[in-house]
Design an enzyme around this catalytic site. Structure first.
Site, PDB file in Angstrom:
ATOM      1  N   HIS A  98      33.896  37.469  43.416  1.00 40.28           N
ATOM      2  CA  HIS A  98      32.981  37.526  44.559  1.00 40.28           C
ATOM      3  C   HIS A  98      31.975  36.361  44.479  1.00 40.28           C
ATOM      4  CE1 HIS A  98      30.283  39.934  47.347  1.00 40.28           C
ATOM      5  NE2 HIS A  98      29.412  39.099  46.811  1.00 40.28           N
ATOM      6  N   GLU A  99      31.413  36.163  43.294  1.00 41.79           N
ATOM      7  CA  GLU A  99      30.443  35.065  43.103  1.00 41.79           C
ATOM      8  C   GLU A  99      31.114  33.703  43.269  1.00 41.79           C
ATOM      9  OE1 GLU A  99      27.303  35.423  43.043  1.00 41.79           O
ATOM     10  OE2 GLU A  99      27.443  37.589  42.906  1.00 41.79           O
ATOM     11  N   HIS A 124      31.127  32.779  46.893  1.00 44.26           N
ATOM     12  CA  HIS A 124      29.861  32.155  47.310  1.00 44.26           C
ATOM     13  C   HIS A 124      29.789  30.712  46.804  1.00 44.26           C
ATOM     14  CE1 HIS A 124      28.018  35.787  48.788  1.00 44.26           C
ATOM     15  NE2 HIS A 124      28.064  36.402  47.630  1.00 44.26           N
TER      16      HIS A 124
HETATM   17 ZN    ZN Z   1      27.510  38.337  47.238  1.00 42.27          ZN
END
Ligand code: ZN
Length: 263
Positions: free
Chosen positions: A49-50, A53
């Protein structure tokens, strides 16, 4: 020697680290889930998830210093975050999109493949879908809150948008806190405190960046290298599972359909 974090590896030149708080809590999560595999998959999902980003952040010219996996979730430390609302939306939405995509694929595979992998795939699916959806709650500075801030910034400007988003974030934080306290989820309470305090901190930082902060601590000083270092934080949803997500959802489905069969 005991360090505060340990390096797990590097992706695209970004060091991925595990914080001591997560190392301490992992055995507790393993007991709670009655499995070591599920907490490990949970934090691998947070790391992906990171990375979502981070990928967009780098494309928009930001510098990603590191990804830290902590008890309260993943943190991507990013310098020179994009300030254009459209860029901020793309960066904020990338993490939840990665989670929702992994969740959808894992669930589809669980149903298609079957066999011994079903339980693990199903758990990965549920973990990632909840990770994606939880982070879309508009609790600034969570991802959904950043999307809200960016949307507001187009019409109201960055300062007013941050003020409103941080206010909505505080309301969400209070609700998380009450839910956490009444449902025996101490980590959710910590996440609530984190959201409550960090939202205000970011608002003050935006004021300083835009040169409008005149509070009691607004003393002139030399700029520091850390001034531009924002944190993109993505807390995992901490449902208090007594069993792994697979068993839990199978039980729920049975209860649900059981009612229909009786009536
Ligand atoms: Zn996030």
């Amino acid at each position: 020697m005991l360090k505060s974090s340990y390096n797990l590896g590097t992706v695209w030149g970004i060091p991925i680290k595990i914080h001591i708080s997560l190392i301490i809590i992992l055995p507790l999560l393993a007991i709670q889930f009655q499995s070591i595999l599920i907490p490990v998959l949970l934090f691998a999902s947070v790391a992906l998830h990171e990375l979502g980003h981070s990928y967009v952040a780098r494309k928009k010219g930001a510098y990603v210093q590191e990804i830290m996996l902590m008890m309260l979730g993943g943190v991507a430390k990013i310098a020179d975050m994009p300030k254009r609302p459209s860029d901020e939306v793309k960066m904020a939405i990338a993490g939840p999109l990665v989670s929702l995509a992994i969740g959808g694929i894992a669930l589809a595979l669980a149903f298609l493949l079957g066999g011994i992998l079903t339980r693990t795939l199903f758990s990965v699916g549920v973990i990632n879908l909840s990770l994606g959806l939880f982070n879309l709650i508009p609790a600034f500075p969570m991802d959904g809150g950043r999307v809200l801030r960016a949307g507001l910034a187009i019409k109201k400007g960055r300062i007013e948008a941050t003020r409103i988003a941080a206010g909505v974030g505080k309301v969400c934080a209070v609700l998380f806190g009450i839910y956490g306290l009444t449902h025996g989820q101490p980590i959710l309470v910590l996440i609530a405190i984190y959201i409550y305090t960090t939202g205000s901190k970011e608002y003050r930082m935006v004021l300083m960046q835009e040169g409008q902060y005149a509070g009691p601590f607004a003393q002139p000083r030399e700029p520091r290298p850390s001034d531009n270092l924002n944190a993109e934080v993505s807390p995992p949803p901490y449902a208090r599972h007594k069993e792994d997500p697979f068993d839990q959802y199978v039980k729920r489905a049975k209860n649900y359909f059981g009612k229909w069969f009786k009536s």
